[in-house]
Design a protein around this motif. Structure first.
Motif, PDB file in Angstrom:
ATOM      1  N   ALA A 167      37.822  43.298  34.576  1.00 26.60           N
ATOM      2  CA  ALA A 167      38.405  44.157  33.561  1.00 26.60           C
ATOM      3  C   ALA A 167      39.347  43.352  32.668  1.00 26.60           C
ATOM      4  CB  ALA A 167      39.160  45.312  34.213  1.00 26.60           C
ATOM      5  N   ASP A 168      39.687  43.950  31.527  1.00 29.19           N
ATOM      6  CA  ASP A 168      40.600  43.322  30.584  1.00 29.19           C
ATOM      7  C   ASP A 168      41.749  44.283  30.340  1.00 29.19           C
ATOM      8  OD1 ASP A 168      41.696  41.529  28.891  1.00 29.19           O
ATOM      9  OD2 ASP A 168      40.091  41.551  27.413  1.00 29.19           O
ATOM     10  N   SER A 189      43.937  47.393  29.406  1.00 25.96           N
ATOM     11  CA  SER A 189      43.661  48.823  29.460  1.00 25.96           C
ATOM     12  C   SER A 189      44.930  49.594  29.121  1.00 25.96           C
ATOM     13  CB  SER A 189      43.166  49.235  30.854  1.00 25.96           C
ATOM     14  OG  SER A 189      43.035  50.641  30.943  1.00 25.96           O
ATOM     15  N   THR A 238      44.687  55.303  34.304  1.00 24.15           N
ATOM     16  CA  THR A 238      43.574  54.693  35.025  1.00 24.15           C
ATOM     17  C   THR A 238      43.880  54.702  36.515  1.00 24.15           C
ATOM     18  OG1 THR A 238      43.212  53.213  33.134  1.00 24.15           O
ATOM     19  CG2 THR A 238      42.101  52.655  35.193  1.00 24.15           C
ATOM     20  N   GLN A 250      43.522  49.629  19.282  1.00 24.91           N
ATOM     21  CA  GLN A 250      43.676  48.658  20.352  1.00 24.91           C
ATOM     22  C   GLN A 250      42.898  47.375  20.090  1.00 24.91           C
ATOM     23  OE1 GLN A 250      43.318  50.288  24.368  1.00 24.91           O
ATOM     24  NE2 GLN A 250      43.557  52.356  23.559  1.00 24.91           N
TER      25      GLN A 250
END
Length: 530
Positions: free
Chosen positions: A230-231, A233, A237, A198
């Protein structure tokens, strides 16, 4: 080797594996993966998001999200689904027939690689079909764009599936990696690929995340939307609130990324044919497998024995009748199942298991020691648990053992043998919990000791292969170790000093359900054989 012969071998290999129960279960898992990746509008979870946003469920977003999730899942699970092609040819004698033909090792490996890729590609096709259905049923965008939906499968999913197909073939031809050890090793290899792939700096594009993430960030920036703390993902989640949506048209894939993916496919082909340097197609004269003598040596031929006239009678001594005591009979059956389960275990395993007892007392209990050692103790026997429900099939004695004893007693004895293994490997942590009077943790330990063998036995009897349990248990174990409370089957995840998981009673109920599945599978198969 002509392309027609190569395709014929690959299609035959694909048809054989497509009839296996494990293949059908993997296809069902692909459908479930699609459902998780494209949840209902307003859901509080996601598999793919950028900050607090996700794309509108159109062909571009649904295609990229399911393709990335498929690359992540099928890289792991697909490896276990396609393993065993070379071993099957060796065990069935097909390899010896191929050794008598002009077929080269490189051609044989290329056919097996193509067969693996066909199996994995069919799983990706099912996932793509599921994506189409989900886009239409979610209702945010009903306009289908086949190019936008299938492009990420070609650029993201298929190259990684090619690597998986080549790696499975490589593992089958390397001594030491052909069995369960290779299966366990691949889980950690796939885990490293999932985490490191990733990164924007991942070689050859990694998982293929960069075009998607960059395009989503650009779309959010163009609309002056805040990404939040957040960035990007990729993974299941949970969210306190449903994600906000943003419309985008998909990434603009540059030629450099396409070139990287082509190099990845080329590397997969090299990985598949590389074993031709040492693999000799089961040729006995070249040391691949030991040669078998089909004719006795001249000095071993005995003189013919004259035949007696008339029938020959052998006196039989009748055995005295013995009464079957249910408890005693089950005890003998359990002892036999334990011996079968532990057969072939290297001697160095026993000191390793014994070392877990003092190790349980060496760690500070209140500082997390209670949750540190039990996962380690219940990772070591994963290869032994995976034997449950599969040994009689893999050794070809399923029909013989199906006559006696009754399926119910045999299944329960096999499960009890797995429970004995759970208790032996987890004895150190259990003793530490007892001395600390941590009864909730001990109850969780007991529920886990019952659950894991039931899971292995049910998967073994339904899937008829040890790889299915290894494929599912290792990710389950990893998620529990990383604090996923909803999946905590051994009572090690705590919140504010209390068990945060489903609880011992829920785990025990699931164990009972799995045992029911195992009993039904064993009884049904026994009835069909009759």
């Amino acid at each position: 080797m002509t392309p027609r012969a190569l395709l014929t071998l690959a299609l035959g290999d694909f048809r054989y594996r497509a009839r296996r129960p494990a293949y059908a279960m993997t296809l069902l898992a692909a459908v479930g993966l699609g459902y998780l990746t494209v949840p209902a509008v307003g859901s509080h979870w996601s598999v793919l998001n950028v900050g607090d946003y996700r794309g509108v469920y159109d062909s571009a977003y649904v295609g990229w999200s399911t393709a990335l999730a498929g690359a992540l899942w099928l890289t792991l699970a697909g490896f276990y689904a396609v393993r065993g092609a070379v071993a099957r040819d060796e065990s069935t004698g097909v390899g010896r027939l191929l050794a008598t033909t002009p077929l080269r090792s490189s051609g044989y490996l290329a056919a097996k690689f193509l067969g693996n890729l066909l199996v994995l590609g069919s799983m990706a096709a099912v996932l793509a079909g599921t994506a189409v259905v989900l886009q239409l049923t979610r209702g945010e965008s009903t306009g289908l764009d086949p190019v936008a939906l299938l492009t990420p499968y070609v650029l993201v999913t298929l190259p990684l599936l090619a690597v998986t197909a080549g790696a499975a073939l490589l593992f089958e031809t390397v001594p030491g990696l052909r069995g369960g050890l290779g299966n366990v090793l691949w889980f950690f290899v796939a885990l490293a690929v999932a985490l490191g792939g990733q990164s924007p700096k991942a070689p050859l594009g990694g998982l293929g995340v960069r075009p998607f993430a960059d395009a989503m960030r650009d779309a959010l920036t163009a609309r002056h939307l805040d990404l939040g703390p957040a960035d990007f993902s990729l993974g299941l989640t949970a969210h306190a609130h449903p994600l906000q949506t943003v419309r985008w048209n998909g990434p603009a894939v540059d030629p450099a990324f396409v070139g990287d993916r082509l190099l990845l496919v080329l590397g997969a082909v090299v990985l598949a044919v590389l074993p031709a340097l040492w693999f000799h197609r089961f040729d006995p004269s070249r040391g691949a497998v030991p040669a078998r003598r089909t004719d006795p040596a001249p000095e071993q031929v005995a003189e013919p024995t004259p035949r007696r006239s008339g029938p020959a009678y052998t006196p039989l001594t009748p055995l005295p009748p013995t009464a079957l005591v249910p408890g005693r009979s089950f005890g003998r059956l359990l002892a036999g199942e334990v011996r079968i389960l532990l057969q072939g275990l290297p001697r160095w395993w026993w000191p390793l298991f014994a070392a877990l007892v003092p190790a349980a007392f060496a760690l500070p209990y209140a500082a997390g020691g209670r949750a540190a050692l039990l996962p380690v103790a219940w990772l070591l026997p994963v290869l032994l648990w995976s034997r449950l429900g599969t040994q009689r099939v893999e050794y070809g004695v399923d029909t013989l053992l199906g006559a006696y004893p009754a399926a119910r007693g045999r299944v329960l004895a096999e499960w009890a043998a797995g429970v004995v293994l759970s208790a032996l490997t987890g004895a150190g942590p259990a003793l530490r919990m007892t001395l600390a009077a941590d009864w909730p943790a001990l109850a969780g330990w007991l529920a886990g000791a019952l659950f894991v063998p039931a899971l292995a036995l049910a998967l073994g009897l339904v899937g008829r292969t040890h790889r299915l349990f290894q494929m599912l248990y290792l990710p389950l174990w990893y998620l529990v170790v990383n604090g996923t409370a909803a999946l905590d089957y051994m009572g090690v995840v705590r919140r504010h000093g209390h068990l945060a998981g489903p609880g011992p009673l829920a785990v025990t109920a699931l164990t009972a359900a799995l045992l029911t599945v195992a009993l039904v599978a064993a009884t049904t198969r026994r009835t069909v054989r009759r």
